[in-house]
Design a protein around this motif. Structure first.
Motif, PDB file in Angstrom:
ATOM      1  N   ALA A  36     -22.173  24.354  54.524  1.00 53.37           N
ATOM      2  CA  ALA A  36     -21.770  23.642  53.346  1.00 53.37           C
ATOM      3  C   ALA A  36     -21.082  22.361  54.061  1.00 53.37           C
ATOM      4  O   ALA A  36     -20.710  22.346  55.168  1.00 53.37           O
ATOM      5  N   PHE A  37     -21.129  21.213  53.300  1.00 47.72           N
ATOM      6  CA  PHE A  37     -20.578  19.933  53.763  1.00 47.72           C
ATOM      7  C   PHE A  37     -18.994  19.965  53.448  1.00 47.72           C
ATOM      8  O   PHE A  37     -18.641  20.686  52.504  1.00 47.72           O
ATOM      9  N   ASN A  38     -18.343  19.103  54.107  1.00 50.76           N
ATOM     10  CA  ASN A  38     -16.896  18.950  54.097  1.00 50.76           C
ATOM     11  C   ASN A  38     -16.853  17.506  53.927  1.00 50.76           C
ATOM     12  O   ASN A  38     -17.632  16.488  54.745  1.00 50.76           O
ATOM     13  N   ARG A  39     -15.567  16.946  53.480  1.00 48.00           N
ATOM     14  CA  ARG A  39     -15.484  15.416  53.407  1.00 48.00           C
ATOM     15  C   ARG A  39     -15.359  14.977  55.036  1.00 48.00           C
ATOM     16  O   ARG A  39     -15.888  13.814  55.258  1.00 48.00           O
ATOM     17  N   ALA A 137     -19.774  28.064  51.444  1.00 51.50           N
ATOM     18  CA  ALA A 137     -18.860  27.483  50.892  1.00 51.50           C
ATOM     19  C   ALA A 137     -17.297  27.367  51.123  1.00 51.50           C
ATOM     20  O   ALA A 137     -16.414  26.606  51.034  1.00 51.50           O
ATOM     21  N   LEU A 138     -17.079  28.610  51.878  1.00 45.88           N
ATOM     22  CA  LEU A 138     -15.593  28.873  51.920  1.00 45.88           C
ATOM     23  C   LEU A 138     -14.597  28.750  53.171  1.00 45.88           C
ATOM     24  O   LEU A 138     -13.590  28.256  52.816  1.00 45.88           O
ATOM     25  N   PRO A 139     -15.338  28.670  54.380  1.00 48.48           N
ATOM     26  CA  PRO A 139     -14.662  28.648  55.388  1.00 48.48           C
ATOM     27  C   PRO A 139     -13.426  27.363  55.578  1.00 48.48           C
ATOM     28  O   PRO A 139     -12.267  27.659  55.520  1.00 48.48           O
ATOM     29  N   LEU A 140     -13.889  26.274  55.850  1.00 43.55           N
ATOM     30  CA  LEU A 140     -12.847  25.162  56.217  1.00 43.55           C
ATOM     31  C   LEU A 140     -12.016  24.990  54.997  1.00 43.55           C
ATOM     32  O   LEU A 140     -10.847  24.623  54.927  1.00 43.55           O
ATOM     33  N   GLY A 141     -12.451  24.648  53.796  1.00 40.06           N
ATOM     34  CA  GLY A 141     -11.919  24.275  52.496  1.00 40.06           C
ATOM     35  C   GLY A 141     -10.800  25.607  52.152  1.00 40.06           C
ATOM     36  O   GLY A 141      -9.602  25.205  51.800  1.00 40.06           O
ATOM     37  N   GLY A 142     -11.342  26.895  52.242  1.00 38.52           N
ATOM     38  CA  GLY A 142     -10.639  27.809  51.961  1.00 38.52           C
ATOM     39  C   GLY A 142      -9.561  27.938  52.853  1.00 38.52           C
ATOM     40  O   GLY A 142      -8.523  28.372  52.296  1.00 38.52           O
ATOM     41  N   PHE A 173     -10.353  24.911  45.707  1.00 41.99           N
ATOM     42  CA  PHE A 173      -9.894  26.326  46.388  1.00 41.99           C
ATOM     43  C   PHE A 173      -8.460  26.548  45.993  1.00 41.99           C
ATOM     44  O   PHE A 173      -7.708  27.549  45.797  1.00 41.99           O
ATOM     45  N   ALA A 174      -7.542  25.473  46.294  1.00 49.78           N
ATOM     46  CA  ALA A 174      -6.106  25.360  45.941  1.00 49.78           C
ATOM     47  C   ALA A 174      -5.872  25.743  44.628  1.00 49.78           C
ATOM     48  O   ALA A 174      -4.962  26.661  44.130  1.00 49.78           O
TER      49      ALA A 174
END
Length: 342
Positions: A36-39, A137-142, A173-174
């Motif tokens: 998944a992408f992150n900013r 989709a979960l790791p960095l954002g979560g 996520f928040a």
């Protein structure tokens, strides 16, 4: 193996053949099923990120199946469905990461490939209620959202929380985490459609930050906040002090709208406010985040799914921040080259 390569600043993401990663004694080789992408990936491509190196395989988020492990690693991981903690070598302190820490996807090659090597200690079993696309989709954002809300802000049931700039992965996520812990959550956005999507997820309300009197509207609607989660900063940050309830906590982990303007410190000490910086999270944060997601059966908000070969088209969706939730790359063949599931 096939991998997405970024060769330089503002160069396109290109699918190429590259050698398989070589493992050290304490590493694992994971066959990536989804990433998944992150900013962060977008900023790296734009050349506006520290420690740039090229060529690089981007991607901090990923889920897949362990194909092999090094000689010193626990062999039971082979064949396991896993989710990867992208925070590499956090260190021994819960309060902060060590200088040698890094994030998967720069400087180490990341998950936008058929295989990725990671330290075995960064492997966790994939939550069974999540598909590979959802898990990726979960790791960095979560992790970022969990640490900001709970490890830093100490959010508890019954409090009011404001999530600034809903739509991105961490913000979504928040919102989900706050709702599931029993908080009353509000959002801001530049898009009415995104506010409607947030309310559909359980937000109590939302305000357009493009309105001149957005802070006044929030005050009238919510009456004040115990926690504000902000990844933008910029001139709008000054209004947070007026929106906070006494004893409130403002947590920030980005600065896409610029620096914090001069603040009235008297409001901070008189209201006993806390301004808290945060970034990523510790291994304990990641484990607790996974347990929270599993216990509450939370599913990440996925905006769209693309095949690996369409990575450049996928990241272009981030140019105008039009997405709501995470943009995912699938490597399991369900989304052929040239197609996207939106």
């Amino acid at each position: 193996m096939k991998a997405i390569i970024l060769s330089g600043v503002k160069e396109p993401l290109v699918l190429k053949d590259v050698p398989l990663p070589q493992l050290s004694d304490s590493e694992a080789l994971v066959r990536v099923k989804a990433a998944a992408f992150n900013r962060r990936d977008w900023w790296i491509q734009q050349g506006q990120y520290a420690g740039l190196k090229f060529p690089i395989i981007l991607g901090s988020d990923g889920a897949g199946i362990v194909e092999a492990v090094g000689s010193d690693a626990d062999q039971h991981w082979i064949g396991k469905e896993v989710i990867i903690n992208p925070s590499i070598a956090w260190g021994t302190h819960e309060a902060f990461q060590q200088k040698a820490s890094s994030i998967l996807g720069l400087p180490q090659d990341g998950t936008f490939a058929e295989y990725v090597r990671v330290p075995v200690e960064n492997l966790h079993e994939k939550p069974q209620h999540l598909s590979f696309e959802e898990a990726a989709a979960l790791p960095l954002g979560g992790l970022t959202a969990y640490r900001a809300l709970f490890s830093r802000a100490g959010l508890v049931a019954g409090e009011k929380v404001l999530v600034v700039g809903i739509g991105g992965g961490v913000a979504s996520f928040a919102l989900q985490f706050a709702i599931h812990v029993g908080a009353e959550a509000y959002v801001t956005s530049g898009s009415s459609a995104k506010i409607e999507q947030a309310i559909a997820l359980g937000a109590a309300g939302g305000i357009l930050y493009t309105d001149d009197n957005w802070a006044q509207q929030l005050r009238e609607e919510a009456g004040g906040f115990d926690v504000i989660i902000d990844s933008s900063l910029g001139e709008a940050f000054v209004h947070h002090l007026d929106l906070m309830n006494p004893g409130g906590r403002i947590v920030f982990f980005g600065g896409t709208a610029g620096n914090i303007p001069p603040l009235n410190a008297r409001k901070i000490f008189w209201k006993q406010l806390s301004l808290l910086g945060s970034t990523m999270g510790s291994p304990r944060d990641f484990a607790h985040m996974l347990a929270f997601v599993t216990d509450h059966h939370i599913k990440p908000v996925v905006d769209s799914v693309y095949p690996l070969g369409n990575a450049e088209a996928a990241i272009r969706n981030m140019d105008d921040s039009s997405q709501f939730g995470k943009i995912v790359l699938s490597l399991d063949g369900r989304y052929p080259i040239g197609e996207a599931n939106t």
